[in-house]
Scaffold this active site. Structure first.
Site, PDB file in Angstrom:
ATOM      1  N   GLU A  54     -10.689   0.523   3.215  1.00 11.22           N
ATOM      2  CA  GLU A  54     -10.492   1.746   2.417  1.00 11.22           C
ATOM      3  C   GLU A  54     -11.774   2.109   1.666  1.00 11.22           C
ATOM      4  O   GLU A  54     -12.165   3.278   1.622  1.00 11.22           O
ATOM      5  CB  GLU A  54      -9.342   1.512   1.451  1.00 11.22           C
ATOM      6  CG  GLU A  54      -9.022   2.639   0.505  1.00 11.22           C
ATOM      7  CD  GLU A  54      -7.970   2.211  -0.502  1.00 11.22           C
ATOM      8  OE1 GLU A  54      -8.305   2.113  -1.704  1.00 11.22           O
ATOM      9  OE2 GLU A  54      -6.821   1.951  -0.090  1.00 11.22           O
ATOM     10  N   LYS A  88      -4.002  -7.488   3.012  1.00  9.47           N
ATOM     11  CA  LYS A  88      -4.139  -6.378   2.043  1.00  9.47           C
ATOM     12  C   LYS A  88      -5.558  -6.316   1.496  1.00  9.47           C
ATOM     13  O   LYS A  88      -6.104  -5.222   1.262  1.00  9.47           O
ATOM     14  CB  LYS A  88      -3.133  -6.558   0.900  1.00  9.47           C
ATOM     15  CG  LYS A  88      -3.211  -5.487  -0.204  1.00  9.47           C
ATOM     16  CD  LYS A  88      -2.990  -4.089   0.342  1.00  9.47           C
ATOM     17  CE  LYS A  88      -2.621  -3.073  -0.734  1.00  9.47           C
ATOM     18  NZ  LYS A  88      -3.429  -3.051  -1.926  1.00  9.47           N
ATOM     19  N   HIS A 130      -7.527  -4.654   4.139  1.00  7.92           N
ATOM     20  CA  HIS A 130      -7.098  -3.250   4.117  1.00  7.92           C
ATOM     21  C   HIS A 130      -7.844  -2.475   3.036  1.00  7.92           C
ATOM     22  O   HIS A 130      -8.375  -1.382   3.272  1.00  7.92           O
ATOM     23  CB  HIS A 130      -5.580  -3.219   3.877  1.00  7.92           C
ATOM     24  CG  HIS A 130      -5.013  -1.898   3.461  1.00  7.92           C
ATOM     25  ND1 HIS A 130      -5.135  -1.397   2.183  1.00  7.92           N
ATOM     26  CD2 HIS A 130      -4.297  -0.975   4.152  1.00  7.92           C
ATOM     27  CE1 HIS A 130      -4.525  -0.228   2.102  1.00  7.92           C
ATOM     28  NE2 HIS A 130      -4.007   0.046   3.281  1.00  7.92           N
ATOM     29  N   ASN A 131      -7.908  -3.041   1.827  1.00  3.92           N
ATOM     30  CA  ASN A 131      -8.576  -2.341   0.723  1.00  3.92           C
ATOM     31  C   ASN A 131     -10.078  -2.259   0.932  1.00  3.92           C
ATOM     32  O   ASN A 131     -10.719  -1.278   0.547  1.00  3.92           O
ATOM     33  CB  ASN A 131      -8.260  -3.035  -0.603  1.00  3.92           C
ATOM     34  CG  ASN A 131      -6.894  -2.647  -1.133  1.00  3.92           C
ATOM     35  OD1 ASN A 131      -6.031  -2.237  -0.369  1.00  3.92           O
ATOM     36  ND2 ASN A 131      -6.689  -2.774  -2.424  1.00  3.92           N
ATOM     37  N   SER A 141       0.849  -1.190   0.000  1.00  3.64           N
ATOM     38  CA  SER A 141       0.000   0.000   0.000  1.00  3.64           C
ATOM     39  C   SER A 141       0.884   1.239   0.000  1.00  3.64           C
ATOM     40  O   SER A 141       1.959   1.253   0.593  1.00  3.64           O
ATOM     41  CB  SER A 141      -0.915   0.009   1.230  1.00  3.64           C
ATOM     42  OG  SER A 141      -1.757   1.146   1.227  1.00  3.64           O
TER      43      SER A 141
END
Length: 299
Positions: free
Chosen positions: A178, A171, A174-175, A119
């Protein structure tokens, strides 16, 4: 390094500034030339995968920054060139289940596989990258100097989070988070924009929130920058893409019976933004007209 898109090229620049020698290859020969003509002798251009491998000493580490759909083909080509003890690193946005499979397959050949959820986007060159790392601990430990160089600092911004697949799983989450954060900001600014009688200055408010507010974040910093440059976002097409990881996360949550309504809604909003025809909304308007005689606008 294989894959010299903007992010890959920025990572190479950060690595060389940190004193690392990097051999680069991309199917696009022009991208290789751009990367290797910077005057930095630590960047070595390769015209093929075999030449890339030949320019690395045993105990090789080959970092992929390529689309998820090209990973298997590239790994297949590399396995015939690499030797036991070498490492393949996937720094792209691959599905974590594929990373688990690749890790197992390469281990059977005596090769290490490390998946790195990366990221930082286009700001990583300046700010450093957040690296979510999955793989065998011994293989990861050998790569620590690389991670320390790419991260914002030697002691933060990177971590081994688990075995093969864990880096890309984290990840993915995480996205997804987001997506939800971006959607909440977007809805809040849309409501303030609609309150026209108050003549709210959204650029001013976004800058205000950046200091001391509980909703301050880097995403807000970028929003404030965008609004200062274009206060009413004139000329911006209201369509939002997605890289696929939000879809993977929603599917994973359904499989695991974990409710993630905010992230699911954020994903659906992105998909809806690309519905040029809006047929579902037409059906809704027709239904309201039929059952209640409500006004239905026509072109």
């Amino acid at each position: 390094m294989i894959g010299l898109g903007r992010m890959g090229a920025n990572m190479i620049e950060r690595l060389t500034k940190g004193g690392h020698r990097v051999v680069v290859y991309d199917r696009d020969s022009a991208a290789v030339r751009r990367c290797s003509t910077t005057g930095d002798s630590r960047v070595v251009a390769a015209s093929s995968l075999s030449e890339l491998v030949e320019n690395l000493t045993p105990g090789r580490s080959v970092w992929l920054m390529i689309p998820a759909g090209a990973v298997d083909e590239t790994i297949s080509s590399l396995t015939g060139l690499l030797k036991a003890g070498d490492t393949i690193i996937d720094g792209g946005n691959s599905n974590y289940k594929e990373s688990i499979r690749r890790g197992q397959s390469l281990a059977a050949r005596g090769l290490h596989f490390v998946d790195v959820g990366t990221s930082g986007g286009i700001w990583g060159l300046k700010e450093g990258y957040c690296l979510m790392i999955g793989g065998d601990k011994a293989a990861v430990d050998r790569l620590i100097p690389i991670f320390e160089t790419l991260a914002p600092a030697r002691d933060r911004g990177w971590a081994r989070v688990g075995p093969s697949g864990a880096g890309h799983f984290v990840k993915m989450v995480h996205n997804g988070i987001e997506y939800g954060m971006m959607q909440a900001y977007a809805e809040g600014f849309a409501l303030m924009h609609k309150k026209s009688e108050m003549q709210l200055d959204l650029a001013q408010i976004s800058e205000l929130w950046r200091h001391g507010s509980v909703v301050r974040s880097w995403l807000l910093d970028l929003t404030a920058q965008a609004l200062s440059e274009n206060r009413d976002l004139h000329g911006i097409v209201p369509q939002v893409g997605d890289s696929g990881e939000g879809r993977w996360m929603v599917g994973e949550a359904i499989d695991m019976n974990v409710a993630i309504p905010a992230i699911t809604t954020a994903l659906l909003q992105r998909i809806q933004s690309r519905d040029h025809e809006g047929f579902a909304n037409k059906v809704l308007a027709v239904m309201r007209n039929k059952f209640g005689g409500h006004e239905m606008k026509t072109e």
